[in-house]
Enzyme design. Structure first.
Site, mmCIF file in Angstrom:
data_model
loop_
_atom_site.group_PDB
_atom_site.id
_atom_site.type_symbol
_atom_site.label_atom_id
_atom_site.label_comp_id
_atom_site.label_asym_id
_atom_site.label_seq_id
_atom_site.Cartn_x
_atom_site.Cartn_y
_atom_site.Cartn_z
ATOM 1 N N ASP A 1 -6.419 -17.777 2.837
ATOM 2 C CA ASP A 1 -6.305 -19.145 2.335
ATOM 3 C C ASP A 1 -6.277 -20.109 3.507
ATOM 4 O O ASP A 1 -6.429 -19.693 4.661
ATOM 5 C CB ASP A 1 -5.129 -19.318 1.361
ATOM 6 C CG ASP A 1 -3.765 -19.476 2.029
ATOM 7 O OD1 ASP A 1 -3.687 -19.544 3.267
ATOM 8 O OD2 ASP A 1 -2.762 -19.538 1.299
ATOM 9 N N HIS B 1 0.817 -1.208 0.000
ATOM 10 C CA HIS B 1 0.000 0.000 0.000
ATOM 11 C C HIS B 1 0.853 1.262 0.000
ATOM 12 O O HIS B 1 0.421 2.308 -0.503
ATOM 13 C CB HIS B 1 -0.944 -0.008 1.202
ATOM 14 C CG HIS B 1 -2.126 -0.909 1.022
ATOM 15 N ND1 HIS B 1 -3.371 -0.631 1.557
ATOM 16 C CD2 HIS B 1 -2.270 -2.073 0.344
ATOM 17 C CE1 HIS B 1 -4.219 -1.596 1.225
ATOM 18 N NE2 HIS B 1 -3.563 -2.489 0.493
ATOM 19 N N ASP B 2 2.039 1.191 0.552
ATOM 20 C CA ASP B 2 2.958 2.324 0.504
ATOM 21 C C ASP B 2 3.426 2.567 -0.930
ATOM 22 O O ASP B 2 3.323 3.672 -1.456
ATOM 23 C CB ASP B 2 4.163 2.058 1.406
ATOM 24 C CG ASP B 2 5.145 3.225 1.419
ATOM 25 O OD1 ASP B 2 4.689 4.386 1.468
ATOM 26 O OD2 ASP B 2 6.366 2.976 1.385
ATOM 27 N N THR C 1 -3.927 -21.738 4.867
ATOM 28 C CA THR C 1 -2.722 -21.677 5.701
ATOM 29 C C THR C 1 -2.331 -20.217 5.844
ATOM 30 O O THR C 1 -1.292 -19.790 5.355
ATOM 31 C CB THR C 1 -1.572 -22.491 5.073
ATOM 32 O OG1 THR C 1 -1.353 -22.022 3.715
ATOM 33 C CG2 THR C 1 -1.900 -23.970 5.030
ATOM 34 N N SER D 1 5.363 6.891 3.015
ATOM 35 C CA SER D 1 4.299 7.865 3.311
ATOM 36 C C SER D 1 3.135 7.226 4.060
ATOM 37 O O SER D 1 2.389 7.915 4.766
ATOM 38 C CB SER D 1 3.802 8.529 2.026
ATOM 39 O OG SER D 1 3.365 7.575 1.081
ATOM 40 N N GLU E 1 -2.493 8.917 4.731
ATOM 41 C CA GLU E 1 -2.836 7.670 4.041
ATOM 42 C C GLU E 1 -3.350 6.589 4.987
ATOM 43 O O GLU E 1 -4.305 5.875 4.669
ATOM 44 C CB GLU E 1 -1.618 7.123 3.285
ATOM 45 C CG GLU E 1 -1.228 7.919 2.062
ATOM 46 C CD GLU E 1 0.093 7.450 1.475
ATOM 47 O OE1 GLU E 1 0.410 6.237 1.584
ATOM 48 O OE2 GLU E 1 0.827 8.281 0.915
ATOM 49 N N PRO F 1 -5.641 -0.645 -5.809
ATOM 50 C CA PRO F 1 -6.544 -1.622 -6.433
ATOM 51 C C PRO F 1 -7.491 -2.203 -5.388
ATOM 52 O O PRO F 1 -7.065 -2.605 -4.306
ATOM 53 C CB PRO F 1 -5.592 -2.676 -6.995
ATOM 54 C CG PRO F 1 -4.304 -2.490 -6.257
ATOM 55 C CD PRO F 1 -4.225 -1.037 -5.911
ATOM 56 N N HIS G 1 -1.604 -12.826 -0.957
ATOM 57 C CA HIS G 1 -2.839 -13.154 -0.247
ATOM 58 C C HIS G 1 -2.769 -14.523 0.427
ATOM 59 O O HIS G 1 -3.743 -14.948 1.057
ATOM 60 C CB HIS G 1 -4.036 -13.113 -1.207
ATOM 61 C CG HIS G 1 -4.419 -11.734 -1.631
ATOM 62 N ND1 HIS G 1 -5.298 -11.472 -2.662
ATOM 63 C CD2 HIS G 1 -4.025 -10.517 -1.171
ATOM 64 C CE1 HIS G 1 -5.437 -10.168 -2.808
ATOM 65 N NE2 HIS G 1 -4.671 -9.562 -1.919
ATOM 66 N N THR G 2 -1.643 -15.187 0.293
ATOM 67 C CA THR G 2 -1.448 -16.421 1.058
ATOM 68 C C THR G 2 -1.336 -16.130 2.548
ATOM 69 O O THR G 2 -1.492 -17.027 3.375
ATOM 70 C CB THR G 2 -0.189 -17.168 0.569
ATOM 71 O OG1 THR G 2 -0.096 -18.422 1.260
ATOM 72 C CG2 THR G 2 1.084 -16.378 0.861
#
EC number: 1.11.1.7
Length: 323
Positions: A248, A67-68, A250, A77, A89, A162, A192-193
């Site tokens: 997920d 995200h930075d 795990t 930031s 932010e 996104p 996203h794991t």
């Protein structure tokens, strides 16, 4: 590819990065070798200590770095606090669930004690994200360093991130604006794991999907049993504050289970499912589901590429405040 071959591959990547960085006078894997040789140990130690108390720290640090970098380059930031005149932010809607900022604070404090005014907060965050992955069972890599910290942080800019509801076209546009390819999109989505999603980020898939009349209509790409499980933890009129699902099976281990689940109709976000919407991205998902090593190699390359997004003007003494 065996473990030895993978290790050799990572060494070659590190050599290439060091050579490239030196040639363009930008980031370098040896940037602090003389000015702060203790840097990497101190960052890793801060991450490791935090993980002993909170298993969600790795996912938080990885997401924080992403995200930075996606707002105005990797300039730290996202670490800045809001002021009376500015909402930063970290207080934007997309970042309101970010946490573990204290890990960066602790690392910065330890570093300032031995290398005052030398290491940027942006570099600390990039290293912490790498260590979060490695300490969760994932790969490690040489992080090019030499970033500077930014002075600007605006909550409204988090609209550029996104969203979990994005389709493939929207994702591709978001990544391409930052010099990242479809391959990078699929590899970085593998982050996203690690982690957890609140109900609000995937309600669109399990209730009133596509504006259907029936409250329980779900995204047909979801496995029925998986959709039912998500509905059980996130009912249509959910009142549980922190209800949600792990990303997920795990969620504290960095592996390729995310891709395997995606192929089985068990993805969490619409943006995850979107990776199956083109032959190119679907082929990569299948490749990474079949080979953890292939995923790790691609992930390392894309993380370094994303981490090289420029930004920043100073070295902060306090990561939460402009110098």
């Amino acid at each position: 590819m065996g473990a030895l071959a993978f290790a050799v591959y990572l060494c070659l990547v590190a050599l290439q990065l060091s050579s490239y960085s030196s040639s363009v006078g930008a980031l370098s894997t040896i940037y602090y070798d003389k000015s702060c040789p203790q840097l990497e140990f101190l960052v890793r130690n801060a991450v490791k200590k935090a993980m002993l108390k909170d298993k969600t720290v790795p996912a938080a640090l990885l997401r924080m770095h992403f995200h930075d970098c996606f707002i105005r380059g990797c300039d730290g930031s996202v670490l800045l606090n809001s002021t009376a005149k500015n909402s930063a932010e970290k207080d934007g809607p997309a970042n309101i669930s970010l946490h573990a900022f204290y890990v960066i604070d602790n690392a910065k404090k330890a570093i300032e004690a031995v290398c005052p005014g030398t290491v940027s907060c942006a570099d600390i965050l990039a290293l912490a994200a790498r260590d979060a992955v490695a300490l969760s069972g994932g790969p490690t890599w040489e992080v090019p360093k030499g970033r500077l910290d930014g002075r600007v942080s605006k909550a409204i800019d988090t609209r550029q991130l996104p969203a979990p509801t994005f389709n493939l076209s929207q994702l591709q546009q978001s990544f391409s604006q930052r010099g990242l390819s479809l391959d990078d999109l699929v590899a970085l989505s593998g982050g996203h794991t690690l982690g957890f999603a609140h109900c609000s980020s995937f309600q669109n898939r399990i209730h009133n999907f596509g504006g259907a009349v029936k409250v329980n209509d779900v995204d047909p790409t979801l496995s029925p049993s998986f959709a039912a499980r998500l509905q059980s933890v996130c009912p249509a009129h959910n009142t549980v504050k922190n209800a949600g699902s792990n990303l997920d099976s795990t969620a504290t281990l960095f592996d390729n289970a995310y891709y395997k689940m995606l192929l089985q109709g068990m993805s969490i976000f619409s943006s995850d499912q979107a990776l199956l919407d083109s032959p190119r991205t679907k082929a990569l998902v299948s490749k990474f589901a079949a080979s953890k090593e292939a995923f790790e190699m691609a992930f390392v390359e894309s993380m370094v590429k994303m981490g090289n997004l420029p930004g920043g003007q100073e070295i902060r003494l306090n990561c939460r405040v402009v110098r």
